[in-house]
Design an enzyme around this catalytic site. Structure first.
Site, PDB file in Angstrom:
ATOM      1  N   ALA A  96       0.832  -1.206   0.000  1.00  9.58           N
ATOM      2  CA  ALA A  96       0.000   0.000   0.000  1.00  9.58           C
ATOM      3  C   ALA A  96       0.866   1.255   0.000  1.00  9.58           C
ATOM      4  O   ALA A  96       0.576   2.233  -0.700  1.00  9.58           O
ATOM      5  CB  ALA A  96      -0.944   0.000   1.201  1.00  9.58           C
ATOM      6  N   ASP A  97       1.939   1.244   0.794  1.00 11.60           N
ATOM      7  CA  ASP A  97       2.884   2.360   0.788  1.00 11.60           C
ATOM      8  C   ASP A  97       3.481   2.559  -0.596  1.00 11.60           C
ATOM      9  O   ASP A  97       3.508   3.670  -1.133  1.00 11.60           O
ATOM     10  CB  ASP A  97       4.028   2.080   1.770  1.00 11.60           C
ATOM     11  CG  ASP A  97       3.669   2.390   3.209  1.00 11.60           C
ATOM     12  OD1 ASP A  97       2.690   3.114   3.445  1.00 11.60           O
ATOM     13  OD2 ASP A  97       4.378   1.891   4.099  1.00 11.60           O
ATOM     14  N   LEU A  98       4.003   1.482  -1.150  1.00 12.70           N
ATOM     15  CA  LEU A  98       4.716   1.579  -2.421  1.00 12.70           C
ATOM     16  C   LEU A  98       3.793   2.023  -3.547  1.00 12.70           C
ATOM     17  O   LEU A  98       4.131   2.905  -4.345  1.00 12.70           O
ATOM     18  CB  LEU A  98       5.365   0.238  -2.763  1.00 12.70           C
ATOM     19  CG  LEU A  98       6.432  -0.252  -1.775  1.00 12.70           C
ATOM     20  CD1 LEU A  98       6.896  -1.646  -2.136  1.00 12.70           C
ATOM     21  CD2 LEU A  98       7.603   0.705  -1.719  1.00 12.70           C
TER      22      LEU A  98
END
Length: 395
Positions: free
Chosen positions: A168-170
């Site tokens: 999700a961050d990436l």
């Protein structure tokens, strides 16, 4: 730091307010394509404060490579004044605070737009810039859970499983970088900037892709499928004489090739497996039939046989084995970068080639406040003024 001025984003300047991983991932895309990024940090610095761990550690060096560094206390009016001077001539600001923080500091889009109408302001938050959860703290694993990913990851009946990377961050960082690039193109026509934003939750939902459409259109709630592809059968992990490999033989043509390659043409005529629908219905029986066959040869033998037959397959590597693979070596995804503080490093390269060559790493991660004097001098501050700012904790 000598930047490659021939890269397509070399004329743009980014003010980087990011921390953790999603925001730095966005800025890293822009830096790899040549943008100048000024990383803004609190004076004094703090190890492990969400900036990617220890400054000289592998995570920080990967996330923040190729940037300049300025220490600036944005809790003080003089610090905000300096930031607005930078914003006057900058092209892009990227931040991933909680939505209310930038407004409280007076560095939100509307405040900076008054200084520079051409500014493009990129934001990432946990759950969005509005809505009932806007002020909640959000991190990758929370988004993986809320976004449905953990419910379809892992072996059937295992219970929810986190994906092994901060997906999700990436993805939110990559999606925001795309949004910023589109806003730059739009600015060429309108002359005005724009606020573009996404969130970990939005990115995670988007990455559900066909599993999301499966629910939205067909009202099917995807279960855990383990190592087997949920719809393309047979596709999954197969045991071999000395380990495991992946085989992907979905569709009649590839299934035909597989049956011939493993010398089991009878499986093509078997009513249980003769059609895609039948293979889906009898997935477990199919695996029970195929697994004893694949156990008869080594992984290397099957990979050679199946590739010769045109059946997609491949080894299942540990990370060290992945980087030792001859194709990975050829692709030069491990890139050298010299660091004045750490010596010669090897870090992860950008995944897109620019013409015939891979994008070079633009430089190592900067030391805390490494460019304070140069940046402030370019804004017109004298050495005495810079010393005073340092004495008062503004820089």
């Amino acid at each position: 730091m000598v930047k490659n001025r021939s890269l397509p984003l070399a004329r743009y300047t980014v003010l980087d307010l990011t921390r953790a991983r999603a925001g730095p991932t966005c800025v890293r895309q822009l830096v790899d394509w040549g943008a100048r990024a000024i990383k803004i940090e609190m004076p004094g610095g703090r190890d492990g404060d969400g900036m990617g761990g220890n400054r000289h550690g592998f995570d920080f060096q990967n996330l923040h490579r190729g940037k300049e560094a300025l220490t600036l206390n944005l809790r003080e009016a003089d610090g905000v004044a300096i930031f607005k001077k930078l914003a006057k001539d900058a092209d892009i600001v990227v931040e991933n605070y909680r939505p209310d923080v930038k407004r409280r500091l007076g560095i939100d889009y509307e405040s900076l737009r008054a200084v520079n109408p051409r500014i493009i302001y990129g934001s990432i938050s946990g759950f969005g810039q509005s809505g009932p959860y806007r002020d909640r703290p959000g991190v990758d694993q929370i988004a993986q859970g809320m976004g449905g990913l953990m419910s379809i990851t892992g072996l059937p009946g295992q219970g929810p499983v986190r994906v092994g990377i901060p997906i999700a961050d990436l993805c939110s960082g990559i999606f925001l970088a795309q949004g910023i690039l589109v806003a730059l193109i739009e600015r060429e026509n309108t002359g005005e900037g724009k606020w573009v934003h996404t969130s970990l939750l939005e990115a995670q939902l988007s990455m559900l892709d066909f599993q999301a459409s499966r629910w939205l259109m067909s009202k099917e709630v995807a279960p855990q499928a383990g190592n087997n592809h949920p719809t393309g059968i047979p596709t999954g992990v197969f045991e071999t004489k000395d380990g495991h490999i992946n085989i992907a033989a979905a569709g009649d043509e590839l299934y035909d090739r597989l049956c011939k390659a493993i010398e089991r043409p009878d499986l093509r005529a078997d009513a249980r497996f003769a059609t895609a629908r039948a293979r889906s219905k009898n997935r477990d029986e199919m695996m029970d039939v195929l697994m004893p066959v694949t156990r008869r040869k080594t992984s290397a033998e099957w990979i050679s046989i199946l590739n010769d037959a045109g059946v997609p397959c491949g080894p299942i590597y540990r990370i060290d084995e992945a980087f030792a693979d001859p194709q990975v070596r050829h692709l030069e995804m491990a890139q050298p970068v010299p660091s004045p503080a750490l010596g010669d490093l090897t870090i992860l390269g950008h995944p897109v080639s620019h013409g015939p060559k891979r994008l070079p790493i633009q430089g190592p991660a900067p030391e805390l406040g490494q460019n304070n004097e140069d940046i402030l001098t370019s804004l017109g501050y004298t050495k005495d003024q810079i010393a005073d700012l340092a004495h008062r904790g503004i820089i």
